[in-house]
Design a protein around this motif. Sequence first.
Motif, PDB file in Angstrom:
ATOM      1  N   ALA A  61       0.788  -1.335  -0.276  1.00 46.90           N
ATOM      2  CA  ALA A  61      -0.187   0.249  -0.210  1.00 46.90           C
ATOM      3  C   ALA A  61       1.071   1.794   0.208  1.00 46.90           C
ATOM      4  O   ALA A  61       1.884   1.175   0.335  1.00 46.90           O
ATOM      5  N   THR A  62       0.394   2.520  -1.014  1.00 51.63           N
ATOM      6  CA  THR A  62       1.282   3.757  -1.120  1.00 51.63           C
ATOM      7  C   THR A  62       0.318   4.389   0.148  1.00 51.63           C
ATOM      8  O   THR A  62      -0.332   4.209   1.304  1.00 51.63           O
ATOM      9  N   VAL A  63       0.999   5.149   1.142  1.00 52.62           N
ATOM     10  CA  VAL A  63       1.248   6.419   1.790  1.00 52.62           C
ATOM     11  C   VAL A  63       0.079   6.934   1.373  1.00 52.62           C
ATOM     12  O   VAL A  63      -1.586   7.441   2.832  1.00 52.62           O
ATOM     13  N   ALA A  64      -0.540   7.729   0.408  1.00 55.70           N
ATOM     14  CA  ALA A  64      -1.434   7.888   0.223  1.00 55.70           C
ATOM     15  C   ALA A  64      -3.104   6.970   0.671  1.00 55.70           C
ATOM     16  O   ALA A  64      -3.646   7.687   0.872  1.00 55.70           O
ATOM     17  N   GLU A  65      -2.764   5.284  -0.313  1.00 54.93           N
ATOM     18  CA  GLU A  65      -3.450   4.483   0.586  1.00 54.93           C
ATOM     19  C   GLU A  65      -3.829   3.968   1.717  1.00 54.93           C
ATOM     20  O   GLU A  65      -5.423   4.595   2.117  1.00 54.93           O
ATOM     21  N   ILE A  66      -2.783   3.744   2.588  1.00 51.73           N
ATOM     22  CA  ILE A  66      -3.293   4.351   3.371  1.00 51.73           C
ATOM     23  C   ILE A  66      -3.659   5.549   4.293  1.00 51.73           C
ATOM     24  O   ILE A  66      -4.371   5.353   5.091  1.00 51.73           O
ATOM     25  N   GLY A  67      -3.338   6.590   3.883  1.00 47.04           N
ATOM     26  CA  GLY A  67      -4.284   7.901   4.230  1.00 47.04           C
ATOM     27  C   GLY A  67      -5.209   7.663   4.214  1.00 47.04           C
ATOM     28  O   GLY A  67      -6.245   7.769   5.214  1.00 47.04           O
ATOM     29  N   THR A  68      -6.389   7.296   2.601  1.00 44.80           N
ATOM     30  CA  THR A  68      -7.494   6.983   3.095  1.00 44.80           C
ATOM     31  C   THR A  68      -8.301   6.120   3.082  1.00 44.80           C
ATOM     32  O   THR A  68      -9.167   5.702   3.956  1.00 44.80           O
ATOM     33  N   ASP A  69      -7.305   4.958   3.593  1.00 45.16           N
ATOM     34  CA  ASP A  69      -8.232   3.883   4.491  1.00 45.16           C
ATOM     35  C   ASP A  69      -8.245   4.350   6.037  1.00 45.16           C
ATOM     36  O   ASP A  69      -9.424   3.893   5.981  1.00 45.16           O
ATOM     37  N   VAL A  70      -7.358   4.701   6.627  1.00 43.77           N
ATOM     38  CA  VAL A  70      -7.585   5.603   7.641  1.00 43.77           C
ATOM     39  C   VAL A  70      -8.363   6.528   8.509  1.00 43.77           C
ATOM     40  O   VAL A  70      -9.453   6.220   8.980  1.00 43.77           O
TER      41      VAL A  70
END
Length: 98
Positions: A61-70
């Motif tokens: 997962a990219t940082v952007a994807e992780i931010g969205t997930d969180v």
Amino acid sequence: MTGPRLDPDVIAAAVRAAPGVADLHGGRFGEVATLLPGRRVTGVRVRPDEVTVSVVGRYPATVAEIGTDVRAAVGPLDRPVHVLVSDYAPATPDDPSS
């Protein structure tokens, strides 16, 4: 939103279940935490004007994807949610993308 949704234990459980998150992380010096009577919730800091969540990302997962997930896991709040990706967990042998 206020009330139980701002419970750091509820936030921590929701974030740990997010697909891009391997675990919570206390930050470099353990500064990302909420102090409660007799204990602390590491990786979630709830303040009157913001919420900060620090995580170990789950590769790939990219940082952007992780931010969205969180942010999706936490849901809408009455204050900004800041997401810190403090580390990455290595790929596991059973991960189909590795």
